[in-house]
Design an enzyme around this catalytic site. Structure first.
Site, PDB file in Angstrom:
ATOM      1  N   LEU A 185      29.194   1.243 -80.517  1.00 18.95           N
ATOM      2  CA  LEU A 185      28.983   2.338 -81.458  1.00 18.95           C
ATOM      3  C   LEU A 185      28.090   3.393 -80.827  1.00 18.95           C
ATOM      4  O   LEU A 185      27.080   3.077 -80.211  1.00 18.95           O
ATOM      5  CB  LEU A 185      28.345   1.783 -82.738  1.00 18.95           C
ATOM      6  CG  LEU A 185      28.172   2.703 -83.931  1.00 18.95           C
ATOM      7  CD1 LEU A 185      28.218   1.873 -85.214  1.00 18.95           C
ATOM      8  CD2 LEU A 185      26.855   3.455 -83.880  1.00 18.95           C
ATOM      9  N   CYS A 215      26.200  -0.475 -72.308  1.00 22.07           N
ATOM     10  CA  CYS A 215      25.117  -0.035 -73.192  1.00 22.07           C
ATOM     11  C   CYS A 215      23.745  -0.247 -72.575  1.00 22.07           C
ATOM     12  O   CYS A 215      22.732  -0.319 -73.273  1.00 22.07           O
ATOM     13  CB  CYS A 215      25.215  -0.730 -74.549  1.00 22.07           C
ATOM     14  SG  CYS A 215      26.814  -0.466 -75.351  1.00 22.07           S
TER      15      CYS A 215
END
Length: 251
Positions: A185, A215
């Site tokens: 996300l 990430c």
């Protein structure tokens, strides 16, 4: 709050990114909210917090710098990418709740296919247990170093509570060893309007994830539905995720 769902098919990342920016720049109070669902050819995207050292060996896969939050991730065939273009002022909730609602939509999508998704405090996205992705075992936050060296909460799998057949758990030197990331996300909010979004791994070639620190976490395992034993088509996953996002992002 009405939301138009647009199925774009497989589209290049950069023009889609530019189209999101243009949509957000040009929208007015009368512009309907929109949810774009698509799939991208192979591409790495860097967020505003991204560091070049987390892109280990991109090879012939392009790297695109973006203005979303977060660090580097990979998009490719077999991944459902959803971009909610929402006016949060009209929706009546703030960014933190917006992120929570997106994650909840992903968790409910996974549940539809029998998979239990987990949040990890300080590490946005959704994770599954590698040893048993269908288990409802809880995760307990435990202070661990973040990618930037600051303290953050990362998960430790809890055994049963006393009286449930087990004892307590302690900090794990590798807090992600038992987890795999199945959805990433990253968002941008401009003038209380959102773009970028969430990517759910369905049936991908996962090798490109090994060329980055996903990430910003070195060694973080990435999985898809196929890897954990769920046979579902891209379209089936896209339809369910679209429905869940439309429902959970409503005021």
């Amino acid at each position: 709050m009405n939301m138009e769902i647009r199925h774009l098919g497989r589209v290049d990342y950069l023009p889609t990114y530019e189209a999101m920016q243009a949509f957000t720049l040009e929208r007015t109070a009368a512009t309907p909210n929109s949810l774009w669902i698509c799939e991208h050819p192979p591409v790495y995207t860097q967020g505003l917090a991204g560091k070049i050292e987390h892109v280990l060996n991109p090879g012939d896969i392009p790297v695109v710098q973006t203005n979303r939050g977060g660090q580097v991730t990979y998009h490719g065939p077999g991944q459902v990418v959803a971009y909610p273009l929402i006016d949060l002022k009209q929706a009546g909730y703030y960014v933190k709740e917006y992120v929570y609602r997106i994650e909840e939509a992903v968790i409910r999508t996974l549940s539809h296919f029998g998979v239990t998704g987990h949040r990890v405090p300080g590490a946005p996205g959704i994770y599954v247990r590698l040893d048993d992705p269908f288990s409802h075992a809880r995760l307990r936050p435990s202070p661990q170093p973040s990618p930037k060296g600051r303290g953050s909460s990362t998960p430790v799998l809890l055994p049963p509570l006393p009286g449930e057949g087990g004892g307590g758990g302690g900090p794990d030197p590798d807090p992600f060893h038992s987890l795999g990331k199945i959805a990433a996300l990253g968002i941008k909010v401009s003038r209380h309007c959102t773009y970028h979004g969430v990517a759910l791994n369905v049936a991908m070639d996962l090798e490109p994830f090994s060329r980055i620190n996903p990430c910003g976490y070195a060694g973080l395992k990435t999985v898809d539905l196929r890897t954990i034993g769920v046979s579902v088509t891209w379209q089936e996953a896209a339809d369910v995720l679209g429905q869940k996002l439309s429902s959970y992002l409503a005021p």
